[in-house]
Write an enzyme that holds these catalytic residues in place. Sequence first.
Site, PDB file in Angstrom:
ATOM      1  N   TYR A   1      20.100  10.593   2.177  1.00  0.00           N
ATOM      2  CA  TYR A   1      20.452   9.272   1.663  1.00  0.00           C
ATOM      3  C   TYR A   1      20.999   8.448   2.819  1.00  0.00           C
ATOM      4  O   TYR A   1      21.646   8.975   3.724  1.00  0.00           O
ATOM      5  CB  TYR A   1      21.536   9.367   0.586  1.00  0.00           C
ATOM      6  CG  TYR A   1      21.050   9.791  -0.777  1.00  0.00           C
ATOM      7  CD1 TYR A   1      20.660   8.845  -1.726  1.00  0.00           C
ATOM      8  CD2 TYR A   1      20.993  11.139  -1.131  1.00  0.00           C
ATOM      9  CE1 TYR A   1      20.235   9.232  -2.988  1.00  0.00           C
ATOM     10  CE2 TYR A   1      20.561  11.533  -2.385  1.00  0.00           C
ATOM     11  CZ  TYR A   1      20.185  10.572  -3.309  1.00  0.00           C
ATOM     12  OH  TYR A   1      19.756  10.956  -4.556  1.00  0.00           O
TER      13      TYR A   1
ATOM     14  N   ASP B   1      20.571   5.309  -9.686  1.00  0.00           N
ATOM     15  CA  ASP B   1      21.268   4.420 -10.608  1.00  0.00           C
ATOM     16  C   ASP B   1      20.802   2.975 -10.473  1.00  0.00           C
ATOM     17  O   ASP B   1      20.065   2.627  -9.552  1.00  0.00           O
ATOM     18  CB  ASP B   1      22.775   4.480 -10.349  1.00  0.00           C
ATOM     19  CG  ASP B   1      23.403   5.778 -10.814  1.00  0.00           C
ATOM     20  OD1 ASP B   1      22.809   6.431 -11.698  1.00  0.00           O
ATOM     21  OD2 ASP B   1      24.470   6.145 -10.297  1.00  0.00           O
TER      22      ASP B   1
END
Length: 248
Positions: A111, A53
């Site tokens: 992540y 994003d």
Amino acid sequence: MTRYKAIISYDGSGFFGYQVQPNTRTVQAEIEKALEKMHKGKSVRITASGRTDTGVHAKGQVIHFDSELDITAEKFQKALQVMTPFDISFLTVEEAPADFHARFGTVGKEYRYVIKRTKIFDPFSRNFALHYPYELDIAKMKQASERLIGEHDFTSFCSARTERDSKVRTLYSIDFYEEDAETLVIAFQGNGFLYNMVRILTGTLLDAGQGRISPDDITKALLAHDRQKLISKTAPPQGLYLWRVDYE
């Protein structure tokens, strides 16, 4: 036609995410623009392991593309490094099997979320970490994280905009690294992640570290399969990094 696999890193601060969008600057658009120049105006589509994003960074994003150019992978890497903007780096480029797929071939991802715990806001880290000047009980965060490990339906821990039919994912590990007195890094490893999942998990663990929620609250949220049942906010994007993508 040769298929190429590339590992790239990028500073997500100046992009409206990875995926091509009309009239916006995206990572995919910048790379495809460079490839189009190399192929004398012919469009070349790239495929990534997943989308990031706006404001989210990558240390080890993986892409693939096909090319008819008769040049080595090393020359591809050098050319793309020169022809793409300063906030994208091509770490490696190599020839790949014709059936290699950056997205569908993944078996796991990592992540990391970076948190700066300074009392005074640091303007130089504002695009690369969450400023969190509050006390945190790391032991409580670790206890809460144990409830999230394993295979679960993570409906309560993803955005309502998630397009996946199945919300079942497996978290292999959640690790906490105190890099220094001011920096906390949370590393999430799993077989896949839903939209906003890592940012929601991070917000949840921060609440646990503040004593706002308990491990039992997390278990209840998992079983509820409802994002509205979870009071934790979604952590902002700038602290999030796609760290690594694994393949068989």
